[in-house]
Write a protein that holds these residues in place. Structure first.
Motif, PDB file in Angstrom:
ATOM      1  N   THR A 151      22.802 -15.384 -10.762  1.00  0.00           N
ATOM      2  CA  THR A 151      21.387 -15.792 -10.689  1.00  0.00           C
ATOM      3  C   THR A 151      20.561 -14.890  -9.770  1.00  0.00           C
ATOM      4  O   THR A 151      19.365 -14.728  -9.986  1.00  0.00           O
ATOM      5  CB  THR A 151      21.263 -17.249 -10.211  1.00  0.00           C
ATOM      6  N   TYR A 154      19.216 -11.974 -11.713  1.00  0.00           N
ATOM      7  CA  TYR A 154      18.248 -12.435 -12.714  1.00  0.00           C
ATOM      8  C   TYR A 154      16.937 -12.885 -12.063  1.00  0.00           C
ATOM      9  O   TYR A 154      15.856 -12.721 -12.642  1.00  0.00           O
ATOM     10  CB  TYR A 154      18.844 -13.571 -13.545  1.00  0.00           C
ATOM     11  N   VAL A 155      17.029 -13.445 -10.873  1.00  0.00           N
ATOM     12  CA  VAL A 155      15.805 -13.865 -10.164  1.00  0.00           C
ATOM     13  C   VAL A 155      14.945 -12.644  -9.842  1.00  0.00           C
ATOM     14  O   VAL A 155      13.723 -12.648 -10.047  1.00  0.00           O
ATOM     15  CB  VAL A 155      16.152 -14.638  -8.868  1.00  0.00           C
ATOM     16  N   LEU A 157      15.019  -9.731 -11.378  1.00  0.00           N
ATOM     17  CA  LEU A 157      14.492  -9.193 -12.639  1.00  0.00           C
ATOM     18  C   LEU A 157      13.340 -10.045 -13.157  1.00  0.00           C
ATOM     19  O   LEU A 157      12.389  -9.533 -13.754  1.00  0.00           O
ATOM     20  CB  LEU A 157      15.604  -9.111 -13.682  1.00  0.00           C
ATOM     21  N   LEU A 158      13.412 -11.358 -12.927  1.00  0.00           N
ATOM     22  CA  LEU A 158      12.303 -12.237 -13.312  1.00  0.00           C
ATOM     23  C   LEU A 158      11.053 -11.921 -12.493  1.00  0.00           C
ATOM     24  O   LEU A 158       9.931 -11.960 -13.013  1.00  0.00           O
ATOM     25  CB  LEU A 158      12.711 -13.699 -13.119  1.00  0.00           C
ATOM     26  N   ILE A 159      11.247 -11.588 -11.213  1.00  0.00           N
ATOM     27  CA  ILE A 159      10.125 -11.178 -10.365  1.00  0.00           C
ATOM     28  C   ILE A 159       9.502  -9.894 -10.915  1.00  0.00           C
ATOM     29  O   ILE A 159       8.278  -9.747 -10.974  1.00  0.00           O
ATOM     30  CB  ILE A 159      10.591 -10.969  -8.908  1.00  0.00           C
ATOM     31  N   ILE A 161       9.567  -8.861 -14.046  1.00  0.00           N
ATOM     32  CA  ILE A 161       8.846  -9.215 -15.277  1.00  0.00           C
ATOM     33  C   ILE A 161       7.491  -9.838 -14.941  1.00  0.00           C
ATOM     34  O   ILE A 161       6.457  -9.466 -15.522  1.00  0.00           O
ATOM     35  CB  ILE A 161       9.679 -10.190 -16.129  1.00  0.00           C
ATOM     36  N   SER A 162       7.489 -10.782 -14.010  1.00  0.00           N
ATOM     37  CA  SER A 162       6.251 -11.477 -13.630  1.00  0.00           C
ATOM     38  C   SER A 162       5.220 -10.500 -13.102  1.00  0.00           C
ATOM     39  O   SER A 162       4.033 -10.559 -13.457  1.00  0.00           O
ATOM     40  CB  SER A 162       6.552 -12.545 -12.567  1.00  0.00           C
ATOM     41  N   VAL A 183      14.309  -3.789 -16.847  1.00  0.00           N
ATOM     42  CA  VAL A 183      14.785  -5.138 -17.176  1.00  0.00           C
ATOM     43  C   VAL A 183      15.601  -5.117 -18.460  1.00  0.00           C
ATOM     44  O   VAL A 183      16.686  -5.709 -18.540  1.00  0.00           O
ATOM     45  CB  VAL A 183      13.597  -6.118 -17.325  1.00  0.00           C
TER      46      VAL A 183
END
Length: 428
Positions: A151, A154-155, A157-159, A161-162, A183
């Motif tokens: 996680t 992925y967290v 990578l989510l940042i 993306i955002s 990503v």
């Protein structure tokens, strides 16, 4: 067992080393490539080499050599530390890119750094207690808390993306797609890893960094020559356009009349006009930016001439709070001239033009405001002289210093032009 994977990581490490040297190799490169990208390349080299030694000693450990197990664990820790450092640095890197054009909140980077530090430590602990993964017969196996260990990456990578989605307008569509590879490529690696075991996340990240370097920097460097040539050509046209026949005729006529009424004031006006013309010619010879004080001095000659022509009908106010910065030459005068000609001169009893400079976060803000007649910004046609002149200023601002220009106008109340020049930028 890991021969192909080791060979690929060595090959990729060589390529990344060349990119890292390219970031630091010349003075020009150091100016154009942010330090974050150089750090990104450096940690990627460390990660790839750590992975090489990790796999090499893992093979040796299968022969029952206990020292090889310890060395494999040490390089595994270095691999994880480098990996999470890359994730955190990448977030700071893309924020630094966007901050050159737009004010950003560094909360994204702070969260990414915090998450990366926590999970880097946890994965290093897992090397020894097996909570996320363990090695059995030379093969990596999933530990009890493997999903939780995943996680962290992925967290971050989510940042990423955002941030990319939120600031996609400032980034631009092409750069957005290239940066998004950071990503996409690791996700592809996770999907195909069970079938193509040598396509690791380390390889995927390296491919993304190579793509970013090639597209964003090599592409930009190729454009620099074209832009400089365009700027040089544009300045000559600008110089000619700014010395407008009607302006020259009106100034000379005013000086002619003034020489009879007040010879001293006439001589002063001739000096202002001479300095004004000289400034236009010198601006055409300069390819780089000039100090704000130099630009302000040239503007002052123009203001003096306009005061001579319009007397009390046009007033100028200066509110200069920041002056220690550079600016493309011949930026202020065209805007001030528009404010005079199309703003206050069309207003009964004239008006005031105010020029100010101040600092706002990572930008220098220059404002040219008038209380003239104003206009509907949507009604200006693409071939309108005002539109063409402003577009010329906009283009040179962006090409020479990454600056931006916005116009706010209201009919009957006046017009305000705001110029934003980033403080953190690559000087040419």
């Amino acid at each position: 067992m890991y021969g192909i994977e080791i060979a690929l990581h060595i090959l990729m490490a060589i390529v990344m080393t060349l990119i890292f040297q390219g970031c630091l190799g010349s003075k020009s490169a150091r100016k154009r490539i942010p330090g974050y990208f150089a750090l990104l390349s450096l940690f990627d080299v460390i990660m790839l080499l750590a992975c090489v030694f990790e796999l090499y000693f893992l093979q040796k450990s299968m022969d029952g050599k206990s020292w090889a197990v310890i060395l494999s664990q040490i390089f595994s820790c270095l691999d994880f530390l480098s990996y999470f450092s890359i994730l955190a640095i990448f977030v700071m890197y893309i924020e630094s890119l966007v901050s050159q054009r737009k004010s950003v909140s560094w909360i994204f980077a702070k969260i990414a750094v915090l998450v990366s530090v926590i999970y880097a430590v946890l994965w290093c602990i897992s090397v020894f207690n097996g909570m996320f993964f363990y090695v059995e017969d030379g093969i990596y196996r999933k530990g009890k808390y493997y999903i939780f260990g995943q996680t962290g990456g992925y967290v971050v990578l989510l940042i990423v993306i955002s941030f990319l989605v939120y600031y996609r307008g400032a980034i631009g569509p092409r750069a957005f797609l290239v940066l998004f590879s950071f990503v996409i490529f690791p996700v592809i690696a996770v999907v195909v890893r069970p079938f193509i075991h040598f396509f690791s996340i380390q390889i995927a990240l390296s491919l993304s960094i190579i793509l970013i370097f090639d597209f964003i920097y090599m592409y930009q460097i190729r454009l620099i020559g074209e832009q400089e040539a365009k700027i040089a050509e544009g300045k000559i046209a600008l110089m000619i356009s700014q010395i407008r026949p009607h302006f020259v005729f009106n100034v000379l006529n005013s000086i002619y009349v003034l020489c009879d009424k007040d010879p001293k004031a006439g001589r002063e006006a001739i000096g202002n006009f001479s300095n004004y013309l000289r400034g236009n010619i010198h601006a055409a010879e300069k390819l780089n930016e000039v100090s704000f004080d130099t630009e302000l001095m040239h503007l002052q000659y123009y203001l003096n001439l306009e005061k001579m022509r319009f007397q009390d009908d046009v007033k100028f106010e200066l509110d200069i709070k920041e002056r220690d910065f550079n600016i493309p030459p011949m930026i202020l005068q065209p805007i001030v001239e528009n404010a005079v000609r199309h703003g206050v001169c069309k207003k009964k009893n004239g008006g005031v033009v105010k020029i100010s400079s101040s600092r706002a976060e990572n930008f220098i803000v220059i404002k040219i405001a008038d209380d003239g007649v104003g206009f509907d910004t949507k009604s200006i046609s693409s071939d309108d002289k005002i539109h063409i002149g402003i577009n010329n200023v906009k283009e040179r601002l962006w090409m020479m210093c990454g600056g931006e220009l916005d116009i706010h106008s209201e009919i009957g109340k006046g017009t305000e032009v705001e110029i934003r020049i980033p403080l953190k930028r690559d000087k040419k």
